[in-house]
Design an enzyme around this catalytic site. Structure first.
Site, PDB file in Angstrom:
ATOM      1  N   HIS A 113       0.886  -1.166   0.000  1.00  0.00           N
ATOM      2  CA  HIS A 113       0.000   0.000   0.000  1.00  0.00           C
ATOM      3  C   HIS A 113       0.927   1.220   0.000  1.00  0.00           C
ATOM      4  O   HIS A 113       2.014   1.178   0.596  1.00  0.00           O
ATOM      5  CB  HIS A 113      -0.838   0.114   1.268  1.00  0.00           C
ATOM      6  CG  HIS A 113      -1.746  -1.040   1.560  1.00  0.00           C
ATOM      7  ND1 HIS A 113      -1.347  -2.137   2.259  1.00  0.00           N
ATOM      8  CD2 HIS A 113      -3.050  -1.233   1.267  1.00  0.00           C
ATOM      9  CE1 HIS A 113      -2.369  -2.976   2.391  1.00  0.00           C
ATOM     10  NE2 HIS A 113      -3.409  -2.459   1.784  1.00  0.00           N
ATOM     11  N   ASP A 116       2.359   2.033   3.370  1.00  0.00           N
ATOM     12  CA  ASP A 116       3.249   1.041   3.993  1.00  0.00           C
ATOM     13  C   ASP A 116       4.690   1.466   3.745  1.00  0.00           C
ATOM     14  O   ASP A 116       5.577   1.218   4.554  1.00  0.00           O
ATOM     15  CB  ASP A 116       3.136  -0.346   3.345  1.00  0.00           C
ATOM     16  CG  ASP A 116       1.747  -0.930   3.401  1.00  0.00           C
ATOM     17  OD1 ASP A 116       0.978  -0.533   4.282  1.00  0.00           O
ATOM     18  OD2 ASP A 116       1.454  -1.791   2.546  1.00  0.00           O
TER      19      ASP A 116
HETATM   20  C1  XLS Z   1      -7.573  -6.900   4.202  1.00  0.00           C
HETATM   21  C2  XLS Z   1      -7.021  -7.094   2.871  1.00  0.00           C
HETATM   22  C3  XLS Z   1      -5.880  -6.173   2.503  1.00  0.00           C
HETATM   23  C4  XLS Z   1      -5.654  -6.155   1.024  1.00  0.00           C
HETATM   24  C5  XLS Z   1      -4.843  -5.023   0.527  1.00  0.00           C
HETATM   25  O1  XLS Z   1      -8.306  -7.731   4.730  1.00  0.00           O
HETATM   26  O2  XLS Z   1      -6.661  -8.435   2.734  1.00  0.00           O
HETATM   27  O3  XLS Z   1      -4.729  -6.534   3.185  1.00  0.00           O
HETATM   28  O4  XLS Z   1      -5.068  -7.340   0.596  1.00  0.00           O
HETATM   29  O5  XLS Z   1      -5.427  -3.803   0.742  1.00  0.00           O
END
Ligand code: XLS
Ligand code: NI
Ligand code: NI
Length: 448
Positions: A113, A116
């Site tokens: 993200h 991140d």
């Molecule tokens: C949350 C999601 C998230 C996505 C990315 O439950 O799995 O981590 O994979 O935004």
């Protein structure tokens, strides 16, 4: 192994995982916990190497940023790469750790993200400058290591401004802000040669229908996705966009509930050409489906793009995001994936976190090695089932009555309801024909 000195500040040449070298394939008999027993990246299975089948990716958010905090307690993991106070400095330390980790595991990809990578600043302009600085650093790291970006995404759920949603927020000012953030995340993904771009509908959903105009919010979401896709295409992005279904959490009801819901949404809004699905194990089970069900629904629509690998918990009803360790479950999954011709453009991203009390740096290795080997065993089993067992023929024999004669006429649309009535009267009561489920289960178990 004890934690490395948590307050040590670092520069680009710091080694974070000092006691650990390159993880290699040593075969099933190896006693070395820091080796692959089944994942042999160059081994060819069904015409492709394991590396190509899986395209394994490390998830930045859990592995580099997850510090073990939960609603009941403070973080437990004092990762040395998170100690610098200056955000860009911290981001570079984190990236050094990320690339050391990915390279030591010998994996080809990572996923992130936007925030991140580096902490969000107090204005869009400042955030953009931070992302660009870290993006430049990522370019160098990627060129030096050969590690690639499987997908990028934007965090449209963490900040308080998104409490009522991002693209589906009832306030246009928030929708616009989300647009600015997606534009920056797309720019970064494109600049880094990202192969795909993901939309997980973080807070796209509702807590109460009493205050929600669902139809309007869904139309806004479609409009927003079209805008993002048009922008990316205009700027040279040729990869796939993935929607990641999830039925609930954080919203009571998430709009991208499951594969079937998302497929219908994409079809309704003219997005089938550019979008596919990123199917996550624990999201499937939250939707009261099996993982393989969700994969099959995606495959049926030609939308099987990518996987977020993890597992849920049989007793707990939330997204526990544990590392995969269930060979049987993943074998059933790879049967679906192999029969669908593989993942379209995507790979296997470890959207999984070590437990709160797994506080050694080495635990990150054990978690990934275990998950990777579980996938490798599942692929080997699924490939053996398809090539050596009667799995396919038993299943296709169940449908043999449609291969010729009147069944074939039915499939080809040549019969009317009246014809079915005539045929049924002529034939009398159909003979019972066993589904032979236990036999099929035994076949899978034999190869696991
Ligand atoms: C949350 C999601 C998230 C996505 C990315 O439950 O799995 O981590 O994979 O935004
Ligand atoms: Ni996910
Ligand atoms: Ni998830």
């Amino acid at each position: 192994m004890a934690n490395l000195n948590p307050i040590q500040l670092t520069s680009g040449d710091t080694e974070y995982f000092k006691k650990i070298g390159r993880i290699r394939y040593e075969g099933p008999e190896s006693d070395n916990p820091l080796a692959y027993r089944f994942y042999d990246e160059n081994r060819v299975v069904g015409g492709k190497t394991m590396r190509e089948h899986f395209k394994f990716a490390v998830a930045y958010w859990h592995t580099l940023c997850g510090t073990g905090g939960d609603p009941f307690g403070a973080p437990t993991k004092q990762y040395p790469w998170l100690q610098a106070k200056d955000p860009v400095r911290q981001a570079k330390d984190k990236m050094d750790a990320a690339f050391e980790f990915i390279t030591k595991l010998g994996l080809p990809y990572y996923c992130f993200h936007d925030f991140d990578l580096v902490a969000e600043a107090d204005s869009l302009a400042k955030s953009e400058r931070r992302l660009q600085a870290v993006g430049e650093y990522a370019k160098e790291k990627m060129a030096a290591s050969g590690v690639r970006l499987l997908w990028g995404t934007a965090n449209l759920f963490g900040h308080p401004r998104y409490m009522n949603g991002a693209a589906t927020n009832p306030d246009f000012a928030v929708v616009a802000h989300a647009g600015a953030q997606v534009k920056m995340a797309l720019d970064l993904t494109i600049a880094l040669g990202g192969e795909n771009y993901v939309f997980w509908g973080g807070r796209e959903g509702y807590q109460s229908l009493l205050n929600t105009d669902m139809k309007r919010e869904l139309d806004h979401m479609a409009r927003f996705l079209h805008m993002a896709k048009d922008y990316a295409r205009k700027n040279g992005f040729s990869g796939a966009f993935f929607i990641e279904p999830k039925p609930m959490e954080p919203s009571k009801h998430q709009y991208d509930f499951d594969s079937a819901t998302v497929t219908a949404f994409l079809r309704e809004h003219g997005l089938m050409k550019d979008f596919k699905l990123n199917v996550e194990v624990n999201h499937a089970t939250l939707a009261l489906h099996s993982f393989q069900h969700e994969l099959q629904v995606a495959a049926n629509a030609g939308l099987l793009g990518s996987i977020d690998a993890n597992r849920g918990d049989y007793q707990n009803g939330w997204d526990t995001d544990q590392f995969p360790n269930n060979v049987y479950e993943l074998t059933e999954a790879w049967l679906v994936i192999l029969e669908a011709g593989g993942l379209q453009g995507g790979g296997v991203n470890f959207d999984a976190k070590t437990r709160r009390n797994s506080t050694d740096l080495e635990d990150l290795f054990h978690a990934h090695i275990g998950g990777i080997d579980t996938f490798a065993r599942a692929l080997l089993a699924a490939d053996a089932i398809l090539s050596h067992s009667k799995y396919r023929s038993i299943r296709s024999e169940r449908y043999a009555s449609f291969d010729t004669g009147e069944g074939q006429l039915f499939e080809n649309g040549k019969l009317k309801l009246g014809d079915l009535a005539k045929i049924a009267k002529r034939n009398g009561e159909p003979a019972l024909s066993s589904g032979r489920q236990e036999l099929m289960e035994n076949i899978v178990n034999r190869y696991v």
